[in-house]
Design an enzyme around this catalytic site. Structure first.
Site, short mmCIF file in Angstrom:
data_model
loop_
_atom_site.label_atom_id
_atom_site.label_comp_id
_atom_site.label_asym_id
_atom_site.label_seq_id
_atom_site.Cartn_x
_atom_site.Cartn_y
_atom_site.Cartn_z
N CYS B 201 0.94 -1.07 -0.02
CA CYS B 201 0.00 0.20 0.04
C CYS B 201 0.95 1.28 0.06
CB CYS B 201 -1.01 -0.02 1.20
SG CYS B 201 -1.62 -1.36 1.27
N HIS B 341 -3.18 8.08 5.85
CA HIS B 341 -3.51 6.91 5.20
C HIS B 341 -4.82 6.09 5.65
CE1 HIS B 341 -2.33 2.95 3.65
NE2 HIS B 341 -2.41 2.23 4.53
N GLU B 352 -1.85 5.77 13.67
CA GLU B 352 -1.51 7.03 12.57
C GLU B 352 -2.00 8.26 13.60
OE1 GLU B 352 -3.47 6.83 8.93
OE2 GLU B 352 -2.17 8.74 8.10
N LYS B 373 -10.00 7.14 1.48
CA LYS B 373 -10.44 5.85 1.56
C LYS B 373 -11.92 5.86 1.89
CE LYS B 373 -5.88 3.60 1.97
NZ LYS B 373 -5.16 4.97 2.34
N HIS B 378 -9.84 1.55 -0.64
CA HIS B 378 -8.44 1.41 -0.52
C HIS B 378 -8.11 0.88 -1.91
CE1 HIS B 378 -4.51 0.57 0.79
NE2 HIS B 378 -4.63 0.31 1.97
N PHE B 437 1.57 -2.73 4.03
CA PHE B 437 1.46 -4.05 4.66
C PHE B 437 2.93 -4.51 4.78
CE2 PHE B 437 -2.91 -4.61 4.65
CZ PHE B 437 -3.02 -5.68 5.79
#
Lengths: 422, 451
Positions: B201, B341, B352, B373, B378, B437
């Site tokens: 990602c 994110h 985050e 998102k 996503h 990830f």
């Protein structure tokens, strides 16, 4: 400005040995690692040979069985070469903090192993044998190991190596062909140049040779289906042979190496990148390759006659080698008789993203020992070729500067220049 | 030595909201969700039912736009990438009109003289322009395994070897991750640096960050950068379910993705592409290009914690933002907005938030933070592309799109997430975050452009 970027450590895994020394000695004695694949699962393909890596096991690398379950062979090769490079450069937590270490690698495509999906697929079929997606989505998929998805991401093995070595700095993963491994070296070099890291681990790893990787390369039309050897620049060359392996190097400023009294083995002084491809071809055009080499020479501030050895991409495909010959003829027109050309693929097979850093490590040995290994399978050579191909026996020569080419089957060419560092 | 400045001069995207940047932006501002009920065939039993799919009419339009590629290329994402690249180049005034709908052969004479097919505006140099794209996973289909299961219930390896050409054209076997960036380079005559980033990602943000650095250090004058991805396929649909990261379905699909909400339950997949034209400032000014914003800095780190979870205190994320600020020579107080994110997973959103608070201290509470998102889903490897476009438009226009479905405050997520309604705010500088990830993190800083 004069603070060169030098190589202070390296690690190499190949079909000829699990370390640099073994591989280098085998290359000098004219050996190659290409054998019949001999795996009951890899059968029926026109090309039945590959240069496989043997003898790597997770336990020997100190990998926890829990982690090993999502680590295929490419992960082990990357881990081994990375750990060796780190150790070789004497980098550890006492000499450097994790944030000051960068990490750049070229990595291949990651293929599923059929066994990983087979039980789920078996559970998700109608009696007639066609897929039953209803059954798959409502439970069949649960026969797949829950962490299997991670093993399909090629940055996971990269992150596992980072965890193992404690690397937290600037990073990226490129994929999937040889250009990506060279781009990893370029970005590593610039990360040092811009003082974004004190040391960078850079290089690449091949794909694992598997039914799927072999199917992809065959579909691509690059594999040798008529012969069991890879014959770079050979008169009757008929394609490449896949190889397994990894090369990783440590990059630092020369001043930084001197400060910590670390030996350094060579400097990277130039690079170039160019793209172009004819529609059906599986290689860059000759002009793109020339352009890439000329950019690298300009970046290094040298002329064609300053180069002693070219480690060509030389993958043994008809068109790829033809274009590279044409490009070398064009760019090195004035000094063809002086230049020696070598390709490691005749001995190690095509390591794709793993190839460029392996070639950088072989360069270090050429600079140190003044000898160029031979390409074992290439005889007779392409009649159109007008440079010295090292194909009959190793050649002793004064080697000060080496140019390395790495290309993508999609048309990107990358060149690197490695020099002796005083 | 003064560093070369890098500016954004073209935008192109394809998401569930549409194929046009302005349409995407207006819908995002109005809080219109692109998340809807899955229409992928045979997937009625899929746990994942809410997705941000490219609408079928738009997919048909893409196939018409690129007829040869639609027939030849196996992966959906390839057409997304071609579209976004073409839109970005057009938007940047870089595609000649007569070549818009035709492929390579148009400018044959020019191609022979100049290597590239010469689609760039006169005066630009094809070897000083390149492409860096993000790529996600290849596609695996059940048929690709099922087709070679023998009567004995075993996989017939030898038969597969002989017949492998019969594998589906979407399969990973017939594709490779470098394909989209190479097709774009070929089509539009971008003959310099060409690379593909595969860091899950974080990929698209790293691609854009690398392209920015490449121009800044003088290796290129113009780069197309971003990504295209789609995981809406059988194995893609169970991918995040197996990892426990997929959102369990809400009553209505558009309410399934709820970043920073206490009841957030995981990520919702989108698909599409976002690609930008990055250009050296003087190069852009010389040709009179419109400039959206400046890319001022980039930072990337690795958690080196666990491949299965982000660092619980967001250490890698914190360091990525710090590195980007340092790279941009920007003080934390100059940042007014963060495009997070914000995946809507339990772990990401709290980590985050903590990372933002650790970097910005008290100033964290005066920042606007949102998650694209919540609107488009996503886009996995491509996520950083459309998100950077939204970030640049916020910097240009002083408007910030809302985070949708934020109704139940989470004590661990206590910043101003622009819940549900857009915000007007002067945005001097902004950050776009992407975390992959495995633990790779990337932050990019966008500044208002001043020549």
């Amino acid at each position: 400005m004069n603070d060169k970027i030098v190589i202070t450590g390296f690690g190499l895994v190949s079909s000829l040995g699990l370390n640099t020394q073994e591989t280098w000695e085998a290359l000098l004695s004219g050996k190659h690692g290409i054998r019949p694949i001999g795996d009951a699962h890899v059968r029926g393909f026109p090309c039945e040979a590959a240069a496989l890596v043997h003898g790597l096991d997770p336990e020997g690398l100190g990998i926890h069985p829990r982690d090993a379950r999502i680590m295929d062979k490419h992960s082990l090769m990357l881990m081994k070469a990375s750990k060796d490079a780190f150790k070789h450069a004497h980098l550890d937590s006492s000499s450097i903090t994790p944030d000051e270490v960068g990490f750049f690698a070229g990595m291949g495509m990651v293929d599923y192993s059929i066994e990983d999906l087979l039980p789920a697929v078996m559970k998700s079929m109608y009696p007639q044998g066609n897929p039953d997606y209803g059954a798959f989505y409502s439970g069949g998929y649960q026969d797949i190991y829950p962490l299997w998805p991670l093993s399909m991401l090629n940055n996971i093995s990269f992150c596992q190596a980072a965890i193992n070595l404690g690397i937290k700095g600037e990073n990226t993963v490129f994929s999937p062909h040889a250009d990506s491994g060279a781009q990893a070296v370029i970005e590593g070099m610039n990360t040092i140049a811009e003082h974004k890291a004190m040391a960078v681990l850079a290089g690449g790893v091949s794909e694992k040779v598997s039914p799927l990787s072999l199917a992809r390369a065959t579909w691509f039309g690059i594999l040798n289906g008529e012969d069991t050897l890879c014959r770079p620049f050979g008169a009757g060359r008929t394609g490449t042979v896949l190889g397994e392996g990894s090369g990783m190097i440590i990059l630092e400023h020369q001043s930084s190496a001197k400060k910590r009294h670390a030996p350094y083995y060579a400097a990277i002084t130039g690079y170039g990148c160019a793209f172009d491809k004819n529609d059906a071809a599986r290689c860059p055009t000759a002009s793109a390759e020339s352009r890439s080499m000329e950019q690298a020479l300009a970046k290094a501030g040298i002329e064609p006659f300053d180069i002693d050895v070219i480690i060509a991409h030389g993958d043994g495909t008809h068109m790829g080698d033809k274009n590279e010959i044409e490009a070398i003829h064009y760019t090195f027109n004035t000094c063809l008789d002086k230049i020696h050309v070598y390709s490691s693929k005749g001995s190690l097979g095509h390591l794709l993203a793993g190839a460029p850093a392996v070639d950088v490590i072989l360069t270090i040995h050429m600079l140190q020992h003044g000898i160029i290994p031979m390409i074992p399978g290439t005889y007779p050579v392409d009649p159109g070729l007008r440079f010295n191909l090292v194909n009959s026996k190793p050649v002793k020569a004064s080697v000060k500067r080496v140019l390395i080419n790495a290309t993508s089957y999609e048309g990107q060419c990358v060149s690197l220049i490695i020099e002796k560092a005083d | 030595m003064n560093k070369r400045k890098v500016v954004i001069t073209g935008l192109g995207m394809a998401t569930a909201l549409g194929l046009d940047v302005e349409e995407n932006w207006q819908k995002a501002l109005s809080g219109i969700s692109g998340i809807s009920k899955l229409t992928y065939p045979h997937a009625e039993n899929s746990k994942v039912q809410a997705v941000g799919e490219i609408k079928s009419t738009n997919w048909a339009r893409l196939q018409q736009e690129f007829p040869e590629d639609a027939v030849r290329e196996g992966e959906r994402r390839t057409l997304f990438a071609l579209w976004a690249a073409q839109q970005a180049l057009k938007d940047g005034g870089l595609v000649r009109k007569n070549t818009e709908h035709r492929s390579q052969n148009i400018d044959k004479k020019n191609a022979e003289n100049n290597l590239g097919s010469g689609l760039w505006a006169p005066g630009s140099e094809s070897f000083r322009s390149g492409v860096i794209l993000a790529a996600g996973l290849g596609i695996n289909r059940l048929e690709d395994v099922q087709k070679w299961i023998g009567k004995d219930g075993n996989f017939a390896y030898e038969r597969f070897g002989r017949e492998h050409k019969g594998i589906h054209r979407e399969s990973i076997v017939k594709n490779n991750s470098h394909r989209p960036s190479a097709l774009i380079a070929k089509r539009f005559g971008l003959n310099g640096y060409n690379a593909t980033v595969t860091t899950a990602c974080a990929s698209a943000s790293q691609a854009i960050g690398l392209a920015f650095r490449l121009i800044r250090r003088g290796d290129a004058d113009m780069m197309l950068a971003g990504g295209a991805d789609s995981m809406i396929n059988p194995v893609g649909l169970i991918f995040f379910v197996l990892l426990g990261a997929a959102a369990s379905s809400a009553d209505s699909p558009e309410e399934t993705c709820r970043p920073f909400d206490r009841k957030r339950g995981g990520l919702v997949m989108g698909e599409g592409a976002g690609i930008v034209v990055l250009e050296e400032e003087a190069h852009a000014l010389k040709r009179g290009a419109k400039i959206y914003a400046e890319v001022a800095g980039y930072g990337t780190t690795i958690d080196a914690y666990q491949v299965t979870a982000p660092h619980p205190k967001g250490e890698g994320a914190e360091h990525a933002m710090r590195a980007a600020l340092l790279d941009a020579d920007t003080a934390p107080g100059e940042i007014d907005y963060i495009n997070a994110h914000g995946t809507s997973t339990k772990l990401n959103d709290s980590a985050e938030t903590l990372a933002i608070k650790n970097v910005f201290k008290e100033h964290a509470y005066s920042l606007c933070v949102n998650s694209s998102k919540s609107i488009i889903g996503h886009l996995i490897a491509a996520s950083g592309g459309p998100e950077l476009i939204f970030t640049a438009l916020s910097v240009l226009r002083n408007e910030i799109h809302p985070t949708l479905n934020l109704k139940n405050p989470d004590p661990k997520c206590d910043l101003d997430y622009v819940p549900n309604v857009k915000r007007a705010k002067i945005v001097r500088s902004a950050i776009s975050n992407s975390f992959g990830f495995g633990g790779q993190n990337a932050s990019i800083i966008i500044k208002k452009f001043k020549s």
